[in-house]
Design a protein around this motif. Structure first.
Motif, PDB file in Angstrom:
ATOM      1  N   LEU A 138      -0.854   2.523 -14.435  1.00  0.00           N
ATOM      2  CA  LEU A 138      -0.522   1.101 -13.880  1.00  0.00           C
ATOM      3  C   LEU A 138      -0.359   0.551 -15.343  1.00  0.00           C
ATOM      4  N   SER A 139       0.984   0.184 -15.606  1.00  0.00           N
ATOM      5  CA  SER A 139       1.265  -0.558 -16.954  1.00  0.00           C
ATOM      6  C   SER A 139       2.413  -1.281 -16.865  1.00  0.00           C
ATOM      7  N   TYR A 140       2.312  -2.825 -17.019  1.00  0.00           N
ATOM      8  CA  TYR A 140       3.272  -3.733 -16.912  1.00  0.00           C
ATOM      9  C   TYR A 140       4.020  -3.667 -15.751  1.00  0.00           C
ATOM     10  N   ASP A 141       5.141  -3.080 -15.874  1.00  0.00           N
ATOM     11  CA  ASP A 141       6.281  -3.095 -14.853  1.00  0.00           C
ATOM     12  C   ASP A 141       6.071  -1.670 -13.921  1.00  0.00           C
ATOM     13  N   MET A 142       5.187  -0.876 -14.572  1.00  0.00           N
ATOM     14  CA  MET A 142       5.139   0.291 -13.729  1.00  0.00           C
ATOM     15  C   MET A 142       4.027   0.239 -12.470  1.00  0.00           C
ATOM     16  N   VAL A 143       4.539   0.235 -11.489  1.00  0.00           N
ATOM     17  CA  VAL A 143       3.547   0.006 -10.296  1.00  0.00           C
ATOM     18  C   VAL A 143       3.751   1.118  -9.269  1.00  0.00           C
ATOM     19  N   PHE A 144       2.992   1.796  -8.977  1.00  0.00           N
ATOM     20  CA  PHE A 144       3.020   2.853  -7.988  1.00  0.00           C
ATOM     21  C   PHE A 144       1.819   2.632  -6.978  1.00  0.00           C
ATOM     22  N   VAL A 145       1.877   3.007  -5.955  1.00  0.00           N
ATOM     23  CA  VAL A 145       0.880   2.366  -4.922  1.00  0.00           C
ATOM     24  C   VAL A 145       0.544   3.647  -3.914  1.00  0.00           C
ATOM     25  N   PRO A 146      -0.567   3.982  -3.377  1.00  0.00           N
ATOM     26  CA  PRO A 146      -0.736   4.952  -2.496  1.00  0.00           C
ATOM     27  C   PRO A 146      -0.057   4.761  -0.949  1.00  0.00           C
ATOM     28  N   ASP A 147       0.449   5.786  -0.410  1.00  0.00           N
ATOM     29  CA  ASP A 147       1.076   5.809   0.807  1.00  0.00           C
ATOM     30  C   ASP A 147       2.164   4.701   0.867  1.00  0.00           C
ATOM     31  N   PRO A 148       3.055   4.349  -0.022  1.00  0.00           N
ATOM     32  CA  PRO A 148       3.934   3.543   0.282  1.00  0.00           C
ATOM     33  C   PRO A 148       4.880   3.483   1.596  1.00  0.00           C
ATOM     34  N   ALA A 149       5.316   2.381   2.100  1.00  0.00           N
ATOM     35  CA  ALA A 149       6.210   2.417   3.643  1.00  0.00           C
ATOM     36  C   ALA A 149       7.236   1.841   3.029  1.00  0.00           C
ATOM     37  N   PHE A 150       8.303   2.217   3.958  1.00  0.00           N
ATOM     38  CA  PHE A 150       9.536   1.471   3.751  1.00  0.00           C
ATOM     39  C   PHE A 150       9.366  -0.085   4.639  1.00  0.00           C
ATOM     40  N   THR A 151       9.783  -1.093   3.945  1.00  0.00           N
ATOM     41  CA  THR A 151       9.484  -2.406   4.254  1.00  0.00           C
ATOM     42  C   THR A 151      10.851  -3.232   3.915  1.00  0.00           C
ATOM     43  N   PRO A 159     -10.099  -5.056 -14.315  1.00  0.00           N
ATOM     44  CA  PRO A 159     -11.366  -4.401 -15.052  1.00  0.00           C
ATOM     45  C   PRO A 159     -11.313  -2.790 -14.764  1.00  0.00           C
ATOM     46  N   TRP A 160     -10.981  -2.556 -13.468  1.00  0.00           N
ATOM     47  CA  TRP A 160     -10.699  -1.214 -12.923  1.00  0.00           C
ATOM     48  C   TRP A 160      -9.517  -0.460 -13.556  1.00  0.00           C
ATOM     49  N   ASN A 161      -8.655  -1.030 -14.147  1.00  0.00           N
ATOM     50  CA  ASN A 161      -7.552  -0.662 -14.714  1.00  0.00           C
ATOM     51  C   ASN A 161      -7.478  -0.551 -16.453  1.00  0.00           C
ATOM     52  N   GLY A 162      -8.837  -0.461 -16.829  1.00  0.00           N
ATOM     53  CA  GLY A 162      -9.101  -0.763 -18.246  1.00  0.00           C
ATOM     54  C   GLY A 162      -8.620  -2.137 -18.855  1.00  0.00           C
ATOM     55  N   GLY A 163      -8.493  -2.996 -18.087  1.00  0.00           N
ATOM     56  CA  GLY A 163      -8.040  -4.448 -18.690  1.00  0.00           C
ATOM     57  C   GLY A 163      -6.461  -4.281 -19.032  1.00  0.00           C
ATOM     58  N   ARG A 164      -5.731  -3.112 -18.694  1.00  0.00           N
ATOM     59  CA  ARG A 164      -4.264  -3.131 -19.098  1.00  0.00           C
ATOM     60  C   ARG A 164      -3.620  -4.043 -18.096  1.00  0.00           C
ATOM     61  N   ARG A 165      -2.601  -4.756 -18.549  1.00  0.00           N
ATOM     62  CA  ARG A 165      -1.504  -5.721 -17.917  1.00  0.00           C
ATOM     63  C   ARG A 165      -0.762  -4.676 -17.205  1.00  0.00           C
ATOM     64  N   VAL A 166      -0.673  -5.423 -15.833  1.00  0.00           N
ATOM     65  CA  VAL A 166       0.270  -4.716 -14.799  1.00  0.00           C
ATOM     66  C   VAL A 166       0.701  -5.609 -13.831  1.00  0.00           C
ATOM     67  N   LEU A 199       5.949  -0.057 -21.453  1.00  0.00           N
ATOM     68  CA  LEU A 199       6.469  -1.494 -20.664  1.00  0.00           C
ATOM     69  C   LEU A 199       6.485  -1.167 -19.224  1.00  0.00           C
ATOM     70  N   GLY A 200       6.381   0.089 -18.918  1.00  0.00           N
ATOM     71  CA  GLY A 200       6.469   0.690 -17.586  1.00  0.00           C
ATOM     72  C   GLY A 200       7.882   0.677 -16.977  1.00  0.00           C
ATOM     73  N   GLN A 201       8.561   0.720 -17.681  1.00  0.00           N
ATOM     74  CA  GLN A 201      10.085   0.668 -17.069  1.00  0.00           C
ATOM     75  C   GLN A 201      10.673   1.991 -16.929  1.00  0.00           C
ATOM     76  N   TRP A 202       9.975   2.944 -16.062  1.00  0.00           N
ATOM     77  CA  TRP A 202      10.316   4.412 -15.644  1.00  0.00           C
ATOM     78  C   TRP A 202      11.679   4.264 -15.143  1.00  0.00           C
ATOM     79  N   ALA A 203      11.979   3.084 -14.190  1.00  0.00           N
ATOM     80  CA  ALA A 203      13.470   3.330 -13.681  1.00  0.00           C
ATOM     81  C   ALA A 203      14.559   3.138 -14.626  1.00  0.00           C
ATOM     82  N   LEU A 204      14.291   2.517 -15.638  1.00  0.00           N
ATOM     83  CA  LEU A 204      15.307   2.387 -16.977  1.00  0.00           C
ATOM     84  C   LEU A 204      15.247   3.761 -17.508  1.00  0.00           C
ATOM     85  N   LEU A 205      14.290   4.300 -17.690  1.00  0.00           N
ATOM     86  CA  LEU A 205      14.229   5.662 -18.814  1.00  0.00           C
ATOM     87  C   LEU A 205      14.789   6.705 -17.629  1.00  0.00           C
TER      88      LEU A 205
END
Length: 570
Positions: A32-45, A419-426, A124-130
């Motif tokens: 989890l870093s800046y714009d890179m947000v993945f979550v467990p068990d994502p759903a189509f909403t 804190p559980w993400n090591g203080g990294r921004r997300v 920067l977490g921009q995996w989609a751009l990469l």
């Protein structure tokens, strides 16, 4: 050695680079870093498809991840996607080098997959751009043949990774493809080639273009934010020099540790200049050579615009908000990265022809040696973490409640430093984590300056939410059923009649009884469904009509240049 073998070696090299770069990020859990947000068990909403009225920057990349997560655990999906960036980048750039030799191809592949642009955008977490960036060399090759029979199909296939990446990735790839097609196609064929590029990019943009255009609030475009996202110097050579070296990202916190030191930056500058000189002097056979150079020059100009002519860019955005994609100009140096990588490969090829194998090998190793802090999760900045158990319990409570109503997240800020993400921004993961409509502050603050929020629900609730203690009665009238406090629980909670249903060390959940069904999603469903159908048909046409897969027929197509025969001297 056959072309297939060369592609395989390049792909394995890219895989090795990806493993080295991600390091601790490959452990179980999520990076989890800046714009890179993945979550467990994502759903189509409705959020997945941009139907909630927020700006659909996450479309269709979220849908792509959610579809993969239906068959593979979500944390494994993230790792596969990130590794695919390195594999595709190395393979695609290597395929452009007009040489049958392996080392020159690997020099280009390594340079394209391991450079400041990749490092800064990854942090920067921009995996989609990469994801789109990784396929850009294939786009260059396909765009050069757009006017040939089957050229439209090849172009659509090459643009698929950028289409998955979404609006920014597709904007960069479309600009590159258009420049290459217009410069390469002969005579009257330029008009036809240009139309094919526009049509291909347009139909692949429909999943995010349609919901974006149908937003009640319209397309956001704050021209005053140009200065916030303009390229910045991260080397001793100023902003333009930093862009030339494929760096210059606007966020100084995402510059790799140690990058920009004078000695290393100077050596990297020499490598880039040599690569550009080699490209201009010796890369003459491929039909895309001039087109790629024009795309690189145009991309560099766009990248520098916010830094050297901010008022011009502000005026352009005021004319049409869609030009706001140009604010983050540094992303448009991507075609320059293609030229630099191919140029380094060409230089290595000339060294190999001159029987200097050590120089060719040094060209392969140079990008990694000059940017060692990209390794091991960018020197430990990219590490896998697990979401706390409190988050899973909160989702069970909220998603299991049949009563209607939205979720408001406090504190009222867009980014978190858990804190559980090591203080990294997300970016706050809650909108993707929960399967209800979640209202968060989507305003972005950079250096004390705040870009206005874009979600109409956030705009309406901001006056009470930013106090930290919004009245429960007001939230109930606005259709808010739950309030989730995922940071600073002592200073944030709804005031009035709100029931605490979960309290843990990492978050607190409050329920507000009597809330209505929230605000109806304003983006109509039918046009969005039609957009997805049209895009799906275009993709099916590009694949089925060619009777190919997306692998080597897409990667190849560049005939290697044979070494010039040497005359024997008496």
């Amino acid at each position: 050695m056959t072309d297939r073998t060369r592609h395989l070696v390049a792909a394995l090299t890219g895989l090795g680079l990806g493993l080295a770069a991600l390091g601790p990020g490959l452990a179980p859990g999520f990076v989890l870093s800046y714009d890179m947000v993945f979550v467990p068990d994502p759903a189509f909403t409705r959020l997945t498809f941009g139907l909630t009225g927020v700006v659909p920057r996450h479309v269709p990349s979220d849908a792509f991840v959610t579809a993969l997560a239906a068959v593979v655990p979500a944390d494994a999906v993230q790792k596969l996607v990130l590794l695919a960036v390195f594999v595709m980048a190395c393979t695609s750039a290597a395929s452009l080098v007009p040489s049958p030799r392996l080392l020159p191809r690997l020099a280009a592949g390594v340079c394209y997959a391991w450079n400041p642009f990749v490092a800064e955008r990854l942090l920067l977490g921009q995996w989609a751009l990469l994801f789109g960036y990784a396929a850009l060399p294939w786009v260059v090759a396909a765009a050069a043949r757009t006017d040939e029979p089957g050229g439209g199909r090849r172009l659509v296939r090459s643009l698929l990774p950028a289409a998955i990446g979404g609006f920014a990735a597709l904007a960069v790839s479309a600009m590159t493809a258009l420049a290459v097609a217009l410069v390469t196609a002969p005579g009257a064929g330029r008009y036809r080639a240009g139309l094919r590029v526009v049509a291909a990019a347009g139909v692949l943009s429909l999943p995010w273009l349609v919901p974006g255009a149908l937003r009640p609030a319209g397309l956001p475009g704050d021209g005053t934010a140009v200065g916030l996202f303009a390229a910045r110097a991260d080397t001793p050579f100023g902003t333009l020099g930093s862009l030339l070296l494929l760096g210059g990202v606007w966020n100084g916190e995402t510059v790799p540790s140690g990058y920009g030191a004078p000695v290393v930056a100077t050596i990297w500058l020499v490598v880039v200049v040599v690569a550009l000189a080699a490209y201009g002097r010796w890369c003459r056979e491929p039909v895309w050579r001039r087109g790629a150079a024009v795309a690189a020059a145009a991309g560099f100009a766009v990248a520098a615009l916010g830094a050297v002519a901010a008022r011009v860019l502000e005026g352009v955005i005021d004319l049409w908000p869609g030009f706001a994609v140009l604010r983050d100009g540094q992303q448009f140096v991507a075609p320059l990265a293609v030229v630099v990588a191919v140029g380094l490969g060409v230089a290595a090829d000339r060294a190999a022809e001159a029987r200097w194998p050590g120089v060719a090998a040094a060209a392969v190793a140079a990008p990694v040696l000059l940017l060692p802090t990209l390794a091991w999760g960018a020197a430990g900045d990219l590490r896998s973490v697990r979401y706390p158990d409190d988050w899973a319990r909160a989702r069970q409570i909220i998603d299991g409640d049949p009563a209607p109503g939205d979720v408001l997240v406090l504190p009222w800020a867009s980014y978190r430093s858990y804190p559980w993400n090591g203080g990294r921004r997300v970016l706050d993961p809650m909108p993707r984590y929960l399967h209800r409509r979640v209202v968060v502050d989507d305003a972005v603050t950079v250096g004390g300056t705040t870009v206005a929020p874009e979600d109409p629900r956030a705009v309406k609730l901001a006056p009470v939410a930013r106090t930290g203690t919004p009245p429960a009665a007001t939230l109930r009238d606005e259709g808010v059923r739950y309030v989730v406090v995922d940071a600073e629980p002592g200073a944030n909670r709804p005031s009035g009649a709100a029931t605490e249903v979960l309290r843990g060390p990492d978050l607190v959940v409050y329920r507000i009884d009597g809330a209505g069904g929230g605000v109806r999603d304003a983006v109509p469903v039918a046009p969005v469904v039609a957009a997805w159908v049209l895009t799906g048909l275009a993709v099916f046409w590009s694949i089925a009509a060619s009777r190919t897969t997306l692998s080597f027929p897409l990667l190849g197509g560049i005939k290697p240049r044979r070494p010039h025969p040497r005359r024997r001297t008496p």
